[in-house]
Design a protein around this motif. Structure first.
Motif, PDB file in Angstrom:
ATOM      1  N   GLN A 283      -0.873  -9.039 -11.174  1.00  0.00           N
ATOM      2  CA  GLN A 283      -1.395  -8.885 -12.521  1.00  0.00           C
ATOM      3  C   GLN A 283      -0.597  -9.759 -13.482  1.00  0.00           C
ATOM      4  O   GLN A 283       0.596  -9.525 -13.693  1.00  0.00           O
ATOM      5  CB  GLN A 283      -1.343  -7.426 -12.976  1.00  0.00           C
ATOM      6  CG  GLN A 283      -1.974  -7.207 -14.342  1.00  0.00           C
ATOM      7  CD  GLN A 283      -1.922  -5.754 -14.788  1.00  0.00           C
ATOM      8  OE1 GLN A 283      -1.041  -5.002 -14.395  1.00  0.00           O
ATOM      9  NE2 GLN A 283      -2.891  -5.352 -15.603  1.00  0.00           N
TER      10      GLN A 283
ATOM     11  N   PHE B 281       1.924  -5.070  -7.707  1.00  0.00           N
ATOM     12  CA  PHE B 281       1.814  -3.646  -7.413  1.00  0.00           C
ATOM     13  C   PHE B 281       1.442  -3.442  -5.947  1.00  0.00           C
ATOM     14  O   PHE B 281       0.581  -4.152  -5.421  1.00  0.00           O
ATOM     15  CB  PHE B 281       0.712  -2.998  -8.265  1.00  0.00           C
ATOM     16  CG  PHE B 281       0.995  -2.986  -9.738  1.00  0.00           C
ATOM     17  CD1 PHE B 281       0.607  -4.039 -10.538  1.00  0.00           C
ATOM     18  CD2 PHE B 281       1.629  -1.902 -10.322  1.00  0.00           C
ATOM     19  CE1 PHE B 281       0.852  -4.032 -11.909  1.00  0.00           C
ATOM     20  CE2 PHE B 281       1.880  -1.876 -11.685  1.00  0.00           C
ATOM     21  CZ  PHE B 281       1.488  -2.950 -12.472  1.00  0.00           C
TER      22      PHE B 281
ATOM     23  N   PHE C 205      -6.658  -8.396  -6.301  1.00  0.00           N
ATOM     24  CA  PHE C 205      -6.280  -8.032  -4.943  1.00  0.00           C
ATOM     25  C   PHE C 205      -5.653  -9.233  -4.232  1.00  0.00           C
ATOM     26  O   PHE C 205      -6.172 -10.345  -4.300  1.00  0.00           O
ATOM     27  CB  PHE C 205      -7.529  -7.567  -4.193  1.00  0.00           C
ATOM     28  CG  PHE C 205      -7.315  -7.302  -2.731  1.00  0.00           C
ATOM     29  CD1 PHE C 205      -7.662  -8.262  -1.787  1.00  0.00           C
ATOM     30  CD2 PHE C 205      -6.781  -6.106  -2.302  1.00  0.00           C
ATOM     31  CE1 PHE C 205      -7.475  -8.033  -0.436  1.00  0.00           C
ATOM     32  CE2 PHE C 205      -6.599  -5.864  -0.949  1.00  0.00           C
ATOM     33  CZ  PHE C 205      -6.949  -6.824  -0.016  1.00  0.00           C
TER      34      PHE C 205
ATOM     35  N   ILE D 159      -3.166   5.310  -4.854  1.00  0.00           N
ATOM     36  CA  ILE D 159      -2.002   5.537  -5.690  1.00  0.00           C
ATOM     37  C   ILE D 159      -1.234   4.225  -5.773  1.00  0.00           C
ATOM     38  O   ILE D 159      -0.981   3.579  -4.760  1.00  0.00           O
ATOM     39  CB  ILE D 159      -1.097   6.633  -5.113  1.00  0.00           C
ATOM     40  CG1 ILE D 159      -1.906   7.896  -4.831  1.00  0.00           C
ATOM     41  CG2 ILE D 159       0.061   6.917  -6.059  1.00  0.00           C
ATOM     42  CD1 ILE D 159      -2.570   8.494  -6.039  1.00  0.00           C
ATOM     43  N   PHE D 160      -0.833   3.875  -7.001  1.00  0.00           N
ATOM     44  CA  PHE D 160      -0.131   2.612  -7.212  1.00  0.00           C
ATOM     45  C   PHE D 160       1.361   2.822  -7.412  1.00  0.00           C
ATOM     46  O   PHE D 160       1.788   3.833  -7.982  1.00  0.00           O
ATOM     47  CB  PHE D 160      -0.698   1.901  -8.445  1.00  0.00           C
ATOM     48  CG  PHE D 160      -2.010   1.232  -8.190  1.00  0.00           C
ATOM     49  CD1 PHE D 160      -3.184   1.961  -8.168  1.00  0.00           C
ATOM     50  CD2 PHE D 160      -2.060  -0.133  -7.953  1.00  0.00           C
ATOM     51  CE1 PHE D 160      -4.402   1.342  -7.911  1.00  0.00           C
ATOM     52  CE2 PHE D 160      -3.259  -0.765  -7.695  1.00  0.00           C
ATOM     53  CZ  PHE D 160      -4.432  -0.021  -7.674  1.00  0.00           C
ATOM     54  N   GLY D 161       2.128   1.840  -6.957  1.00  0.00           N
ATOM     55  CA  GLY D 161       3.542   1.806  -7.284  1.00  0.00           C
ATOM     56  C   GLY D 161       3.726   1.481  -8.750  1.00  0.00           C
ATOM     57  O   GLY D 161       2.774   1.153  -9.454  1.00  0.00           O
ATOM     58  N   THR D 162       4.970   1.537  -9.186  1.00  0.00           N
ATOM     59  CA  THR D 162       5.283   1.317 -10.605  1.00  0.00           C
ATOM     60  C   THR D 162       5.242  -0.154 -10.990  1.00  0.00           C
ATOM     61  O   THR D 162       5.282  -0.485 -12.162  1.00  0.00           O
ATOM     62  CB  THR D 162       6.664   1.885 -10.928  1.00  0.00           C
ATOM     63  OG1 THR D 162       7.609   1.388  -9.969  1.00  0.00           O
ATOM     64  CG2 THR D 162       6.656   3.405 -10.863  1.00  0.00           C
TER      65      THR D 162
ATOM     66  N   TYR E  50      -1.391  -6.171  -5.192  1.00  0.00           N
ATOM     67  CA  TYR E  50      -2.136  -6.720  -6.308  1.00  0.00           C
ATOM     68  C   TYR E  50      -1.201  -7.534  -7.193  1.00  0.00           C
ATOM     69  O   TYR E  50      -0.018  -7.217  -7.328  1.00  0.00           O
ATOM     70  CB  TYR E  50      -2.772  -5.602  -7.145  1.00  0.00           C
ATOM     71  CG  TYR E  50      -3.720  -4.759  -6.351  1.00  0.00           C
ATOM     72  CD1 TYR E  50      -3.248  -3.733  -5.539  1.00  0.00           C
ATOM     73  CD2 TYR E  50      -5.088  -5.011  -6.372  1.00  0.00           C
ATOM     74  CE1 TYR E  50      -4.107  -2.976  -4.776  1.00  0.00           C
ATOM     75  CE2 TYR E  50      -5.961  -4.253  -5.612  1.00  0.00           C
ATOM     76  CZ  TYR E  50      -5.457  -3.234  -4.819  1.00  0.00           C
ATOM     77  OH  TYR E  50      -6.312  -2.508  -4.051  1.00  0.00           O
TER      78      TYR E  50
ATOM     79  N   GLY F 248      -1.678  -9.487 -19.756  1.00  0.00           N
ATOM     80  CA  GLY F 248      -2.943  -9.491 -20.477  1.00  0.00           C
ATOM     81  C   GLY F 248      -4.176  -9.481 -19.595  1.00  0.00           C
ATOM     82  O   GLY F 248      -5.293  -9.371 -20.107  1.00  0.00           O
ATOM     83  N   GLY F 249      -3.971  -9.612 -18.282  1.00  0.00           N
ATOM     84  CA  GLY F 249      -5.114  -9.672 -17.380  1.00  0.00           C
ATOM     85  C   GLY F 249      -5.252  -8.436 -16.520  1.00  0.00           C
ATOM     86  O   GLY F 249      -4.415  -7.534 -16.563  1.00  0.00           O
ATOM     87  N   ALA F 250      -6.330  -8.396 -15.759  1.00  0.00           N
ATOM     88  CA  ALA F 250      -6.562  -7.299 -14.822  1.00  0.00           C
ATOM     89  C   ALA F 250      -5.879  -7.597 -13.494  1.00  0.00           C
ATOM     90  O   ALA F 250      -5.653  -8.763 -13.151  1.00  0.00           O
ATOM     91  CB  ALA F 250      -8.060  -7.115 -14.611  1.00  0.00           C
ATOM     92  N   PRO F 251      -5.534  -6.567 -12.729  1.00  0.00           N
ATOM     93  CA  PRO F 251      -4.960  -6.804 -11.403  1.00  0.00           C
ATOM     94  C   PRO F 251      -5.981  -7.477 -10.499  1.00  0.00           C
ATOM     95  O   PRO F 251      -7.190  -7.220 -10.590  1.00  0.00           O
ATOM     96  CB  PRO F 251      -4.645  -5.396 -10.899  1.00  0.00           C
ATOM     97  CG  PRO F 251      -4.616  -4.528 -12.107  1.00  0.00           C
ATOM     98  CD  PRO F 251      -5.590  -5.133 -13.062  1.00  0.00           C
TER      99      PRO F 251
ATOM    100  N   SER G 145      -1.992  -1.959   0.249  1.00  0.00           N
ATOM    101  CA  SER G 145      -2.550  -3.154  -0.378  1.00  0.00           C
ATOM    102  C   SER G 145      -1.652  -3.625  -1.514  1.00  0.00           C
ATOM    103  O   SER G 145      -0.849  -2.864  -2.043  1.00  0.00           O
ATOM    104  CB  SER G 145      -3.982  -2.914  -0.878  1.00  0.00           C
ATOM    105  OG  SER G 145      -4.052  -1.758  -1.692  1.00  0.00           O
TER     106      SER G 145
END
Lengths: 110, 110
Positions: free
Chosen positions: A37, A87, A45, A99-102, A35, A40-43, A33
């Motif tokens: 971002q 991400f 989808f 698990i998220f990428g960097t 995302y 200052g905001g949330a990720p 998946s």
């Protein structure tokens, strides 16, 4: 262990096309998946690929190749508002964790 | 429709003070819920996840704890905050193909 790799930064001009790559290593695979971002905001989808191939949602497309453990997010007709971090994420084996990428910071120039 | 609420949006707390962040989900039952933390300019670190009432899995041993007192409520707590607890805290709900995130809480420990 589980890991995902993305480029740290990508720069492109308004109107261009940009591709953000993601390679992963997981024990078991349950989909990739993406995302977005903004600072200052949330990720939020963007897309999900459970099977090989291309998924298109407006200007954004996402591709998956399970045999290569590789996917990418394609952004077309770039706009200034697309400047953000992107991400990729995979589910961790048989668990309920993702698990998220960097993250890749995309800068869109006028 | 399914929504996720997280509050407060911003918090400044002194070192050694307690913490309680709350997250609630509407429009779904028995959701898988997650707490992530993001340091400035960095990726997402999974702190806790829960697959049901009273079921908590801890990913990072530290002075934080989580509780799931109700089906759609997930709480992140600390008895004594450290400077290193500063960050952007995000609650997330697993939609089956990825996450929907809450709007986040920006915590500064001073």
């Amino acid at each position: 262990g589980q890991s995902l790799e993305q480029p740290s930064e990508v720069t492109a001009v308004e109107g261009a096309i940009v591709q953000i790559n993601c390679t992963y290593q997981t024990s078991g695979f349950y989909g990739l998946s993406w995302y977005q971002q903004h600072d200052g905001g949330a990720p939020t989808f963007l897309s999900y690929n459970g099977l090989d191939g291309l998924e298109e949602t407006g200007r954004f497309s996402s591709f998956l190749s399970r045999s290569d453990s590789y996917g990418y997010l394609l952004l077309q007709e770039l706009q200034m508002k697309d400047s953000a971090s992107y991400f990729c994420a995979v589910r961790d084996g048989g668990t309920y964790k993702y698990i998220f990428g960097t993250g890749t910071r995309l800068k869109v120039l006028a | 429709s399914q929504t996720i609420h997280q509050w407060p949006a911003t918090l400044v707390q002194p070192v050694g003070s307690p913490l309680s962040l709350e997250c609630t989900v509407e429009g779904t039952s028995n959701p898988n819920l997650y707490w992530y933390r993001q340091a400035a300019g960095r990726g997402l670190q999974l702190l806790f996840y829960s697959v049901g009432i009273g079921q908590i899995s801890s990913e990072v041993p530290q002075n934080l704890s989580a509780s799931r007192p109700q089906d759609r409520q997930f709480i992140l707590s600390s008895k004594k905050l450290l400077l290193s607890d500063s960050g952007f805290y995000l609650c997330a709900w697993n939609t089956g193909v990825g996450y929907t995130f809450g709007s986040g809480t920006r915590l500064t420990v001073v």
